[in-house]
Each structure stands twice: as structure tokens, then as C-alpha cells.
Design a protein around this motif. Structure first.
Motif, short mmCIF file in Angstrom:
data_model
loop_
_atom_site.label_atom_id
_atom_site.label_comp_id
_atom_site.label_asym_id
_atom_site.label_seq_id
_atom_site.Cartn_x
_atom_site.Cartn_y
_atom_site.Cartn_z
N SER A 24 0.82 -1.22 0.00
CA SER A 24 0.00 0.00 0.00
C SER A 24 0.85 1.27 0.00
O SER A 24 0.52 2.25 -0.69
N LYS A 25 1.95 1.29 0.76
CA LYS A 25 2.80 2.48 0.79
C LYS A 25 3.36 2.80 -0.59
O LYS A 25 3.45 3.97 -0.98
N PHE A 28 0.47 4.26 -2.64
CA PHE A 28 0.18 5.63 -2.23
C PHE A 28 1.24 6.59 -2.77
O PHE A 28 0.93 7.68 -3.26
N LEU A 29 2.50 6.17 -2.68
CA LEU A 29 3.60 7.02 -3.13
C LEU A 29 3.54 7.24 -4.64
O LEU A 29 3.74 8.36 -5.13
N TRP A 310 -6.57 0.76 4.90
CA TRP A 310 -5.86 1.69 5.80
C TRP A 310 -6.86 2.47 6.64
O TRP A 310 -6.65 2.65 7.84
#
Length: 332
Positions: A24-25, A28-29, A310
Motif C-alpha cells: 500500500s505504501k 500511495f507514493l 488503511w
């Protein structure tokens, strides 16, 4: 950690489960970087169409070989003192060729100025039998009204989508699901806008058509995944929310990719045919639409479900509760 994992149930599935939520990070980035690039592209110069800025459109017919559009644009820009967009095509009547000139101006071109333009074209191509077909002044107000109506339609569509998802998927916290879907949709629209600017296309009615089309199309895969999450919530009670979403996304992956590829290939075919036929306006719709399809598919599969997980974990939700269905009363 091992004790915590034991409290969640595990179920066998018939697909390879991919760890979308675990990345997920990264998702998102990547989305953030694309949004920043799209917004930054505005500072490179946004080419807004004449229909939104106001001006004059003059159309000529001519015969013979194709004209040099860049040379005409350069000469008329020096003559009029404002940028000139030149497009050629074919007339529906008689099979003659057409030359369309677009001048940006708040008050339009005067009769004398239009006469100078006509003389310049005829002087450059004396043997092409250049004839004036049409001349129209375009009001910037009408373009502004059209743009405002499109924005209102987009906002209305976003509200309806949130309400629809909130009601249909109330078993999986529908409001958060709806908001996450709209965030993913807005990100798709912003990135599509950035691609239009970076490719040098105009912000015109074609762009607004792309935006309005993506409002309905780009959330299709998201709704499919939400629906699969809701089904698995009942079939696999007690499963850790990340595992539940990873399983649901993996089960929907093949369908989502096939659907998107089918539409994408159709857009590519339109781009190829329009390039061969010289139909620039169709390309200005099909190419941004193809970008929107790709980005929308990525957001539906990778970004939106991860964002929703999240959100739920921030609320302290680790498993989804199964809401018992209401029993129907027996008819007498």
C-alpha cells in the motif's frame, strides 16, 4: 505476532492471492508522485481551447495539395499578433479540402482583419482557389457556461456515487468505501488532466467528454471488488481484513484486466484509424481516454482497496462483522 495471527481465520481459495495491501505504501507514493507531476504540468503552460477563451473561427475551402499548416500559423500570428491554430480537413460537400483557422480574441476579429487574413492565404496559395466558407465569433461566456455545467455535473455524479456505494455496501462500512472510491476517481482525473497537458493537447470539449466518461467508467472495477469483498465477508467470516481484501482483489484481477484491455484496445484502434485519416480531434479524445482507463484500472485494483483497508485499520477494524440478513415473514 504469531498469537495475533492465530485469532484470524484462514480459508482455502482457488486463486493465487497477491499481497496488494502489503504494498500500500508503494501504491500511495506512486499515486502521489503522478498527482504532483500532473499539477506541476500546469506551470508548463495549459493550452485552453478557443471555445473557453473566446475568439474567431474562419473556414476556407481550397484545391490542390495539402497546405503547410505551420507556415500559415507563423505568418498569421505575425500578422494578427495572436496565436493561430490551423487545421485542415475535407468538406462534406463536393469533396474539396478545408482549412480552419482559430484566433483567440476577447472581441473577435474585425472585418478588416478577416480580409487581411483572407488576402494572406490567397497570396500564399494563388492557384489553390481559396474561398471563404464560414466565419464565426465564439463568445468566451458560452464556453465558461459549458465548463461550469460540466463541473456541476461532475460534482453531482461524485455525490451520487458516494450515496450509491454507501447504501449498496453498508455491510462493509459503505461511507468509507464511497469516499475512497471518489478519492481514487479524483486522482485518476487529475492524472489524466496532466497527461493531456504534457502531450500538448487543448483543454477543450473533448477533454470534458473524457472527464465525464471516466466519471462512470473508472469506478466499475472498484465496485466489482467491493462486491467481492462483501460476498467473501459472508463466506469467510473472521478473516483478517487485509487477507480478505487481498483475496477479493485477486479473485477480481483477471476480470478487471480483461475488461480494461478490451476497452483500451478499442481506444488504440480508434487512435490508429484517426491518425491514418488525419482526424486530430478524435485522437484528442481517444488518447486521454486510454490513459484514464489505465490509471483508473490501477487505482481500482491497487490504490482504492488499500486505501480503504488503511482507513478501516485506523478505526481499529481488523475483521469485518457479518451482518445477519433479516428473515422474511411467512405469508399467511
Amino acid at each position: 505476532m504469531a498469537e495475533k495471527e492465530k485469532q484470524f481465520k484462514h480459508y482455502p481459495v482457488d486463486v493465487k492471492v497477491r499481497n496488494f495491501c502489503g504494498k500500500s505504501k508503494l501504491f500511495f507514493l506512486l499515486t502521489l508522485i503522478l498527482i504532483v507531476i500532473a499539477i506541476a504540468s500546469s506551470f508548463t503552460g495549459v493550452d485552453i481551447a478557443l471555445e473557453f477563451k473566446g475568439g474567431t473561427i474562419i473556414t476556407y475551402s481550397y484545391e490542390g495539395e495539402a497546405v503547410d499548416k505551420s507556415a500559415i500559423s507563423s505568418e498569421l500570428t505575425d500578422l494578427i499578433g495572436t496565436s493561430v491554430n490551423v487545421q485542415d480537413g475535407e468538406s462534406l460537400e463536393g469533396g474539396s479540402k478545408t482549412l480552419t483557422l482559430s484566433f483567440t480574441s476577447n472581441e473577435g476579429l474585425t472585418v478588416d482583419r478577416q480580409a487581411q487574413v483572407t488576402d494572406a492565404i490567397q497570396s500564399r496559395y494563388p492557384d489553390a482557389n481559396v474561398q471563404l466558407l464560414d466565419s464565426n465569433d465564439v463568445s468566451a461566456r458560452s464556453g465558461s457556461d459549458f465548463f461550469a455545467k460540466c463541473i456541476v455535473a461532475a460534482i453531482f455524479a461524485a455525490v451520487i456515487l458516494i450515496l450509491y456505494i454507501a447504501f449498496r455496501f453498508k455491510q462493509i462500512s459503505g461511507w468509507s468505501a464511497g469516499v475512497c472510491a471518489i478519492i481514487g476517481l479524483l486522482a485518476t482525473l487529475v492524472i489524466t488532466y496532466g497527461s493531456v497537458v504534457l502531450m500538448g493537447f487543448e483543454i477543450d470539449s473533448n477533454f470534458m467528454a473524457v472527464i465525464l466518461t471516466l466519471l462512470g467508467y473508472a469506478v466499475n472495477d472498484t465496485i466489482v471488488i467491493y462486491d467481492r469483498i462483501r460476498e467473501n465477508q459472508e463466506k469467510m467470516p473472521g478473516m483478517y481484513i487485509e487477507d480478505l481484501v487481498n483475496t477479493s482483489s485477486s479473485q477480481s484481477l483477471r476480470r478487471s484486466i480483461r475488461t480494461s484491455l478490451t476497452t483500451l484496445f478499442a481506444m488504440v484502434a480508434v487512435v490508429v484509424v484517426s491518425a491514418i485519416m488525419g482526424l486530430d480531434s478524435i485522437q484528442h479524445f481517444a488518447i486521454p481516454m486510454a490513459v484514464g482507463i489505465l490509471v483508473g484500472t490501477y487505482h481500482s485494483i491497487c490504490f482504492v482497496p488499500s486505501l480503504w483497508v488503511w482507513w478501516q485499520k485506523r478505526r481499529g477494524v481488523e475483521t469485518l462483522k457479518v451482518i445477519p440478513k433479516k428473515k422474511k415473514k411467512a405469508t399467511e
